[in-house]
Write a protein that holds these residues in place. Structure first.
Motif, PDB file in Angstrom:
ATOM      1  N   ALA B  57     -17.238  -7.080  -3.241  1.00  0.00           N
ATOM      2  CA  ALA B  57     -17.363  -7.016  -4.701  1.00  0.00           C
ATOM      3  C   ALA B  57     -16.124  -7.597  -5.387  1.00  0.00           C
ATOM      4  CB  ALA B  57     -17.584  -5.567  -5.139  1.00  0.00           C
ATOM      5  N   GLY B  58     -15.140  -8.011  -4.600  1.00  0.00           N
ATOM      6  CA  GLY B  58     -13.929  -8.608  -5.172  1.00  0.00           C
ATOM      7  C   GLY B  58     -12.947  -7.595  -5.740  1.00  0.00           C
ATOM      8  N   LEU B  59     -13.089  -6.325  -5.342  1.00  0.00           N
ATOM      9  CA  LEU B  59     -12.247  -5.275  -5.939  1.00  0.00           C
ATOM     10  C   LEU B  59     -10.973  -5.011  -5.140  1.00  0.00           C
ATOM     11  CD1 LEU B  59     -15.030  -2.761  -7.092  1.00  0.00           C
ATOM     12  CD2 LEU B  59     -14.178  -4.819  -8.218  1.00  0.00           C
ATOM     13  N   VAL B  60     -10.979  -5.341  -3.844  1.00  0.00           N
ATOM     14  CA  VAL B  60      -9.747  -5.249  -3.040  1.00  0.00           C
ATOM     15  C   VAL B  60      -9.626  -6.492  -2.166  1.00  0.00           C
ATOM     16  CG1 VAL B  60      -9.831  -2.686  -2.903  1.00  0.00           C
ATOM     17  CG2 VAL B  60     -10.772  -4.078  -1.025  1.00  0.00           C
ATOM     18  N   GLU B  61      -8.401  -6.712  -1.692  1.00  0.00           N
ATOM     19  CA  GLU B  61      -8.157  -7.745  -0.679  1.00  0.00           C
ATOM     20  C   GLU B  61      -7.623  -7.058   0.566  1.00  0.00           C
ATOM     21  OE1 GLU B  61      -6.869 -11.401  -3.670  1.00  0.00           O
ATOM     22  OE2 GLU B  61      -5.345 -10.205  -2.627  1.00  0.00           O
ATOM     23  N   VAL B  62      -8.102  -7.489   1.717  1.00  0.00           N
ATOM     24  CA  VAL B  62      -7.672  -6.895   2.977  1.00  0.00           C
ATOM     25  C   VAL B  62      -6.947  -7.973   3.768  1.00  0.00           C
ATOM     26  CG1 VAL B  62      -8.430  -5.775   5.107  1.00  0.00           C
ATOM     27  CG2 VAL B  62      -9.631  -5.297   2.950  1.00  0.00           C
ATOM     28  N   GLU B  63      -5.754  -7.636   4.275  1.00  0.00           N
ATOM     29  CA  GLU B  63      -4.958  -8.641   4.978  1.00  0.00           C
ATOM     30  C   GLU B  63      -4.375  -8.061   6.255  1.00  0.00           C
ATOM     31  OE1 GLU B  63      -2.125 -10.804   2.408  1.00  0.00           O
ATOM     32  OE2 GLU B  63      -0.774 -10.676   4.139  1.00  0.00           O
ATOM     33  N   LYS B  64      -4.555  -8.787   7.339  1.00  0.00           N
ATOM     34  CA  LYS B  64      -3.960  -8.367   8.614  1.00  0.00           C
ATOM     35  C   LYS B  64      -2.533  -8.884   8.671  1.00  0.00           C
ATOM     36  CE  LYS B  64      -8.204  -7.357  10.406  1.00  0.00           C
ATOM     37  NZ  LYS B  64      -8.576  -6.013  10.850  1.00  0.00           N
ATOM     38  N   THR B  73      -3.047  -3.444   8.992  1.00  0.00           N
ATOM     39  CA  THR B  73      -3.999  -3.954   8.015  1.00  0.00           C
ATOM     40  C   THR B  73      -3.611  -3.404   6.654  1.00  0.00           C
ATOM     41  OG1 THR B  73      -5.763  -4.052   9.656  1.00  0.00           O
ATOM     42  CG2 THR B  73      -6.434  -3.983   7.338  1.00  0.00           C
ATOM     43  N   TRP B  74      -3.388  -4.319   5.716  1.00  0.00           N
ATOM     44  CA  TRP B  74      -2.965  -3.912   4.379  1.00  0.00           C
ATOM     45  C   TRP B  74      -4.096  -4.109   3.380  1.00  0.00           C
ATOM     46  CZ3 TRP B  74       1.441  -1.367   4.065  1.00  0.00           C
ATOM     47  CH2 TRP B  74       2.402  -1.563   5.055  1.00  0.00           C
ATOM     48  N   VAL B  75      -4.173  -3.199   2.436  1.00  0.00           N
ATOM     49  CA  VAL B  75      -5.212  -3.248   1.413  1.00  0.00           C
ATOM     50  C   VAL B  75      -4.550  -3.303   0.048  1.00  0.00           C
ATOM     51  CG1 VAL B  75      -7.238  -2.094   0.448  1.00  0.00           C
ATOM     52  CG2 VAL B  75      -6.696  -1.846   2.897  1.00  0.00           C
ATOM     53  N   ARG B  76      -4.976  -4.274  -0.753  1.00  0.00           N
ATOM     54  CA  ARG B  76      -4.448  -4.417  -2.111  1.00  0.00           C
ATOM     55  C   ARG B  76      -5.602  -4.424  -3.104  1.00  0.00           C
ATOM     56  NH1 ARG B  76      -0.348  -7.564   0.320  1.00  0.00           N
ATOM     57  NH2 ARG B  76      -1.803  -9.266   0.667  1.00  0.00           N
ATOM     58  N   ILE B  77      -5.403  -3.788  -4.243  1.00  0.00           N
ATOM     59  CA  ILE B  77      -6.410  -3.833  -5.296  1.00  0.00           C
ATOM     60  C   ILE B  77      -6.259  -5.168  -6.038  1.00  0.00           C
ATOM     61  CG2 ILE B  77      -4.979  -2.745  -7.103  1.00  0.00           C
ATOM     62  CD1 ILE B  77      -7.534  -1.105  -7.857  1.00  0.00           C
ATOM     63  N   THR B  78      -7.379  -5.743  -6.476  1.00  0.00           N
ATOM     64  CA  THR B  78      -7.325  -6.991  -7.243  1.00  0.00           C
ATOM     65  C   THR B  78      -7.296  -6.673  -8.743  1.00  0.00           C
ATOM     66  OG1 THR B  78      -9.730  -7.136  -7.419  1.00  0.00           O
ATOM     67  CG2 THR B  78      -8.722  -8.176  -5.489  1.00  0.00           C
ATOM     68  N   ARG B  79      -7.120  -7.693  -9.545  1.00  0.00           N
ATOM     69  CA  ARG B  79      -7.178  -7.510 -10.990  1.00  0.00           C
ATOM     70  C   ARG B  79      -8.558  -6.985 -11.403  1.00  0.00           C
ATOM     71  NH1 ARG B  79      -5.194 -11.958 -15.390  1.00  0.00           N
ATOM     72  NH2 ARG B  79      -3.340 -11.738 -14.099  1.00  0.00           N
ATOM     73  N   LEU B  80      -9.599  -7.563 -10.783  1.00  0.00           N
ATOM     74  CA  LEU B  80     -10.967  -7.094 -11.049  1.00  0.00           C
ATOM     75  C   LEU B  80     -11.123  -5.624 -10.637  1.00  0.00           C
ATOM     76  CD1 LEU B  80     -13.758  -8.127 -12.025  1.00  0.00           C
ATOM     77  CD2 LEU B  80     -14.280  -8.696  -9.637  1.00  0.00           C
ATOM     78  N   GLY B  81     -10.485  -5.270  -9.523  1.00  0.00           N
ATOM     79  CA  GLY B  81     -10.543  -3.881  -9.060  1.00  0.00           C
ATOM     80  C   GLY B  81      -9.904  -2.932 -10.053  1.00  0.00           C
ATOM     81  N   ARG B  82      -8.761  -3.337 -10.610  1.00  0.00           N
ATOM     82  CA  ARG B  82      -8.106  -2.495 -11.624  1.00  0.00           C
ATOM     83  C   ARG B  82      -8.991  -2.320 -12.850  1.00  0.00           C
ATOM     84  NH1 ARG B  82      -2.877  -1.193 -10.572  1.00  0.00           N
ATOM     85  NH2 ARG B  82      -1.905  -2.512  -9.017  1.00  0.00           N
ATOM     86  N   ALA B  83      -9.656  -3.398 -13.253  1.00  0.00           N
ATOM     87  CA  ALA B  83     -10.533  -3.319 -14.426  1.00  0.00           C
ATOM     88  C   ALA B  83     -11.722  -2.401 -14.145  1.00  0.00           C
ATOM     89  CB  ALA B  83     -11.010  -4.716 -14.823  1.00  0.00           C
ATOM     90  N   ALA B  84     -12.286  -2.519 -12.933  1.00  0.00           N
ATOM     91  CA  ALA B  84     -13.440  -1.685 -12.568  1.00  0.00           C
ATOM     92  C   ALA B  84     -13.035  -0.211 -12.497  1.00  0.00           C
ATOM     93  CB  ALA B  84     -14.011  -2.145 -11.229  1.00  0.00           C
TER      94      ALA B  84
END
Lengths: 115, 115
Positions: B57-64, B73-84
């Motif tokens: 849904a584009g709300l988080v980014e997952v990065e190894k 594995t790191w998880v970051r919220i996106t700008r869209l995620g903050r808005a949602a």
């Protein structure tokens, strides 16, 4: 270890349509099936399924009756339902308050088990 | 016609574990998979499934990545995620406020389409 407020949410109550049913019925003596269906934008089948989940958990009572000559289905929240809704709203209030006073995230701020 | 606040809730964000992931990641630069798993009391498989829903849904980014020599594995919220998340918390705040000022339900108070 599982301290986050969302761990305390009960999925029977938290599901958005069931949360809608409980908040509406908590605010009136009883609500009619058709009123709930229209207000929550649900199909009859979908509303029936959510009412069954709530009824089996003891959170609402469903009663068939008449209004004049028309058959009607009435939904009432139980005492247990009011308590469950109150518990849900307590957790939601915590989540909302958490937003108002966020942590002090910095560029180096990470959440990891070793931190 | 579908005026109830719960109609505005997005089930991707409202599901309690995903709401947990978004609130935690909104409060830090990034959160580690193991930290989320422990804090939310989830199995690795269950957390992975929720992260996939949020990522698609584009709300988080997952990065190894690595922390020292250990894979992480790191998880970051996106700008869209903050808005949602902000939209979700706005609706939850309405539901919580509704409770503080309930309607004046009386013995004869009914909710029905004709009322």
């Amino acid at each position: 270890v599982t301290e986050h407020p969302t761990n305390w949410l009960d999925e029977i109550v938290h599901q958005r349509h069931r949360l809608g049913i409980l908040t509406i019925t908590a605010d009136a003596k009883q609500a009619e099936f058709g009123y709930l269906r229209e207000t929550l934008g649900l199909t009859a089948g979908n509303l029936s399924r959510h009412l069954t989940v709530l009824e089996e958990a003891g959170l609402v009572e469903v009663e068939k009756g008449y209004k004049g000559r028309r058959p009607r289905t009435w939904v009432r929240i139980t005492r247990l339902g009011r308590a469950a809704l109150a518990a849900e709203l307590d957790v939601l209030a915590r989540l909302v308050r958490k937003r108002s006073s966020p942590g002090h995230a910095t560029e180096s701020d990470e959440r990891s088990p070793e931190a």
